[in-house]
Design a protein around this motif. Sequence first.
Motif, PDB file in Angstrom:
ATOM      1  N   GLN A 367      22.572  56.495 -12.241  1.00  0.00           N
ATOM      2  CA  GLN A 367      23.386  57.684 -11.981  1.00  0.00           C
ATOM      3  C   GLN A 367      22.619  58.609 -11.041  1.00  0.00           C
ATOM      4  N   LEU A 368      23.356  59.303 -10.172  1.00  0.00           N
ATOM      5  CA  LEU A 368      22.756  60.231  -9.220  1.00  0.00           C
ATOM      6  C   LEU A 368      23.400  61.608  -9.348  1.00  0.00           C
ATOM      7  N   ARG A 369      22.632  62.618  -9.006  1.00  0.00           N
ATOM      8  CA  ARG A 369      23.189  63.964  -8.873  1.00  0.00           C
ATOM      9  C   ARG A 369      22.340  64.760  -7.885  1.00  0.00           C
ATOM     10  N   LEU A 370      22.913  65.838  -7.362  1.00  0.00           N
ATOM     11  CA  LEU A 370      22.202  66.766  -6.496  1.00  0.00           C
ATOM     12  C   LEU A 370      22.074  68.097  -7.204  1.00  0.00           C
ATOM     13  N   CYS A 371      20.901  68.722  -7.092  1.00  0.00           N
ATOM     14  CA  CYS A 371      20.683  70.025  -7.719  1.00  0.00           C
ATOM     15  C   CYS A 371      20.193  71.032  -6.696  1.00  0.00           C
ATOM     16  N   GLU A 372      20.411  72.296  -7.028  1.00  0.00           N
ATOM     17  CA  GLU A 372      20.086  73.365  -6.076  1.00  0.00           C
ATOM     18  C   GLU A 372      18.597  73.484  -5.823  1.00  0.00           C
ATOM     19  N   GLN A 373      17.795  73.285  -6.866  1.00  0.00           N
ATOM     20  CA  GLN A 373      16.355  73.457  -6.739  1.00  0.00           C
ATOM     21  C   GLN A 373      15.638  72.207  -7.235  1.00  0.00           C
ATOM     22  N   GLY A 376      15.446  71.337 -10.846  1.00  0.00           N
ATOM     23  CA  GLY A 376      16.457  72.196 -11.445  1.00  0.00           C
ATOM     24  C   GLY A 376      17.526  71.384 -12.146  1.00  0.00           C
ATOM     25  N   THR A 377      18.489  72.078 -12.734  1.00  0.00           N
ATOM     26  CA  THR A 377      19.569  71.402 -13.466  1.00  0.00           C
ATOM     27  C   THR A 377      20.956  71.862 -13.023  1.00  0.00           C
ATOM     28  N   THR A 378      21.028  72.761 -12.049  1.00  0.00           N
ATOM     29  CA  THR A 378      22.316  73.248 -11.569  1.00  0.00           C
ATOM     30  C   THR A 378      22.826  72.333 -10.462  1.00  0.00           C
ATOM     31  N   GLU A 379      23.909  71.609 -10.733  1.00  0.00           N
ATOM     32  CA  GLU A 379      24.428  70.628  -9.786  1.00  0.00           C
ATOM     33  C   GLU A 379      25.187  71.300  -8.645  1.00  0.00           C
ATOM     34  N   ILE A 380      25.210  70.599  -7.509  1.00  0.00           N
ATOM     35  CA  ILE A 380      26.025  71.032  -6.387  1.00  0.00           C
ATOM     36  C   ILE A 380      27.060  69.955  -6.095  1.00  0.00           C
ATOM     37  N   ALA A 381      27.992  70.271  -5.247  1.00  0.00           N
ATOM     38  CA  ALA A 381      29.168  69.424  -5.029  1.00  0.00           C
ATOM     39  C   ALA A 381      28.804  68.068  -4.416  1.00  0.00           C
ATOM     40  N   ARG A 382      29.551  67.051  -4.848  1.00  0.00           N
ATOM     41  CA  ARG A 382      29.456  65.716  -4.234  1.00  0.00           C
ATOM     42  C   ARG A 382      30.568  65.611  -3.193  1.00  0.00           C
ATOM     43  N   ASP A 383      30.364  66.300  -2.080  1.00  0.00           N
ATOM     44  CA  ASP A 383      31.409  66.353  -1.054  1.00  0.00           C
ATOM     45  C   ASP A 383      30.997  65.673   0.247  1.00  0.00           C
ATOM     46  N   GLY A 384      29.817  65.038   0.251  1.00  0.00           N
ATOM     47  CA  GLY A 384      29.340  64.371   1.452  1.00  0.00           C
ATOM     48  C   GLY A 384      28.751  65.303   2.491  1.00  0.00           C
ATOM     49  N   VAL A 387      23.946  69.732   0.800  1.00  0.00           N
ATOM     50  CA  VAL A 387      22.609  69.138   0.703  1.00  0.00           C
ATOM     51  C   VAL A 387      21.901  69.691  -0.518  1.00  0.00           C
ATOM     52  N   GLY A 388      21.233  68.798  -1.256  1.00  0.00           N
ATOM     53  CA  GLY A 388      20.515  69.242  -2.439  1.00  0.00           C
ATOM     54  C   GLY A 388      19.389  68.300  -2.806  1.00  0.00           C
ATOM     55  N   ASN A 389      18.670  68.643  -3.863  1.00  0.00           N
ATOM     56  CA  ASN A 389      17.567  67.832  -4.361  1.00  0.00           C
ATOM     57  C   ASN A 389      18.127  66.653  -5.147  1.00  0.00           C
ATOM     58  N   LEU A 390      17.733  65.452  -4.751  1.00  0.00           N
ATOM     59  CA  LEU A 390      18.276  64.232  -5.340  1.00  0.00           C
ATOM     60  C   LEU A 390      17.574  63.907  -6.656  1.00  0.00           C
ATOM     61  N   GLN A 391      18.380  63.728  -7.702  1.00  0.00           N
ATOM     62  CA  GLN A 391      17.860  63.344  -9.012  1.00  0.00           C
ATOM     63  C   GLN A 391      18.563  62.079  -9.492  1.00  0.00           C
ATOM     64  N   ILE A 392      17.867  61.318 -10.354  1.00  0.00           N
ATOM     65  CA  ILE A 392      18.356  60.003 -10.752  1.00  0.00           C
ATOM     66  C   ILE A 392      18.031  59.735 -12.213  1.00  0.00           C
ATOM     67  N   LYS A 393      18.871  58.943 -12.871  1.00  0.00           N
ATOM     68  CA  LYS A 393      18.569  58.473 -14.220  1.00  0.00           C
ATOM     69  C   LYS A 393      19.166  57.072 -14.369  1.00  0.00           C
ATOM     70  N   GLY A 394      18.662  56.303 -15.332  1.00  0.00           N
ATOM     71  CA  GLY A 394      19.209  54.962 -15.504  1.00  0.00           C
ATOM     72  C   GLY A 394      18.314  54.057 -16.316  1.00  0.00           C
ATOM     73  N   HIS A 395      18.718  52.785 -16.403  1.00  0.00           N
ATOM     74  CA  HIS A 395      18.051  51.816 -17.285  1.00  0.00           C
ATOM     75  C   HIS A 395      16.685  51.385 -16.768  1.00  0.00           C
ATOM     76  N   TRP A 396      16.412  51.573 -15.470  1.00  0.00           N
ATOM     77  CA  TRP A 396      15.114  51.143 -14.927  1.00  0.00           C
ATOM     78  C   TRP A 396      14.441  52.274 -14.165  1.00  0.00           C
ATOM     79  N   ILE A 397      14.610  53.495 -14.684  1.00  0.00           N
ATOM     80  CA  ILE A 397      14.019  54.686 -14.058  1.00  0.00           C
ATOM     81  C   ILE A 397      12.885  55.196 -14.952  1.00  0.00           C
ATOM     82  N   VAL A 398      11.807  55.662 -14.339  1.00  0.00           N
ATOM     83  CA  VAL A 398      10.637  56.119 -15.090  1.00  0.00           C
ATOM     84  C   VAL A 398      10.995  57.258 -16.047  1.00  0.00           C
TER      85      VAL A 398
END
Length: 543
Positions: A367-373, A376-384, A387-398
Amino acid sequence: MYGNMMFQPLLISGLIEHAQTYHADTAIILKNTNGTITETTWGDIAQNSKRFANYLKTLNLAASDRVATIAWNNHRHLETWYAVSGSGLICHTINPRLFPEQLSFIINDADDQVLIFDKTFVNLVLSIKDSIPQVKQFICLDAYDADIAQIFPDIQFYDDLIQPQSEQFEWAKLDENSASSLCYTSGTTGNPKGVLYSHRSTVLHSYASCLPDSFCLSANDRVLPVVPMFHVNAWGTPYAAAMVGASLVLPGPMLDGTSLVNLIDDFQVTTALGVPTIWQGLLNAAQTLGSQLSSLKRNVVGGAACPPSMIKTFKEKYQCETIHAWGMTETSPMGVINQLKAKHAQLDDAAQDQLRLSQGRPPYGVQLRLCEQENGTTEIARDGRSVGNLQIKGHWIVDTYFGQDRTALTTDGWFDTGDIATLDQDGYMNIADRSKDLIKSGGEWISSVELENIAIAHPDIDMVAVIAATHLKWDERPVLIAKKSAHGAVTEQDLLDYYHNKIAKWQIPDKVIFVDAIPIGGTGKILKKDLREMYGSVLLETE
């Protein structure tokens, strides 16, 4: 209530067992250090991995002890991977291109008990031997060599060790969450940090890698992992290839363009994986040699953004599909892969080509998301566009770095990658830049990646890097570092003019510096930190 289905732990040993049972005669081809070719099979790899596992058993190592490797992509190295992890030990791959001080730090930090290495690294190991006192066994991945034995009295030789051992070995019965392998980050911002993969995460990563929407691997493929096995496990391809029974072509230390073209043509490679600097050398060599790379159906590009001109050349001249991918040591490494969706078939070629420039979209399990800082934990729009800080989570993520108690995650459980990106509603992610590589000019951000992609398309340019240089008025301004092609005659003004009508005028670099070589790190990435140290003040000198 539980389901009424069998449970079998997801273990790396299951991959090599599958390859031995159903793909025993599938070829494993490798180029030796001396340039000769060796051909073996998955069946032989499996048998020798069990022989080496039997030898490891005689060392009385404790469960989860670390066994380190410093080796190229070759069959003996592959055998040790399965032997070590299948025995309940941890396979620690080490990048030989690091400084000796970093090598010693990593080996000591991991508390490695055994060090396995190729013959070419004997002198390197000797140079750090006194600084790694906890290592009890030194094993050269080769046959007995009297000259080496004379200068390294306590060395042992792999072929001698496995020869008397049985081909029968019962793989360790492990919890699937047990640690299987250890990789360290490049350490560009301090000491390298260890990322400890599990059997479960590795097998799931292998499943995802083989999917049609990922690397699209099958038993019909012959795979050339140019990315080294010491760099994030060669992006997991030796595991994925065993899972589907694909043939492997292992290049050893021969990563120059001519060697790779010959391997592709001689052994009909269908899929190759590596960083952009490798592919630039391959394209130059293919043109010089007159090769059509006719067997190559797809090449996977990661480690850095792939220049649009390179994607176009592979497609139009060689009918080869370039698959953008993105990941990092902390993501095993696959994070996203650029495969188009059914609806994109309706787009014209230009629109499809534009979409191909994206790093791609995540497979199931990520899973991916973009955050303001950052962090941070405040998401920004997935509108293409946003621009934001890229964060990731998943089954093979540290989750946590090796040897550290503090989590590597944000307060709500995501890993902040340090990349600046955009995301659209379909999950296609575009890296704008690494946060440390963005250029802030007069309060406005400039992407070094975008500037590099334009410059590398110039026919007289072989390699480029854009850095931020200190500027008295604008704080930072872009400077282009460029290496000309062999017969390139381009001038500084020619290259600056090349940007016109391709980007906003205020984003055009202030200066071009031509160099004979651009520094490359141990994983094939351009060392922008070194370039900033060399040229970061160049604009101050002219003001």
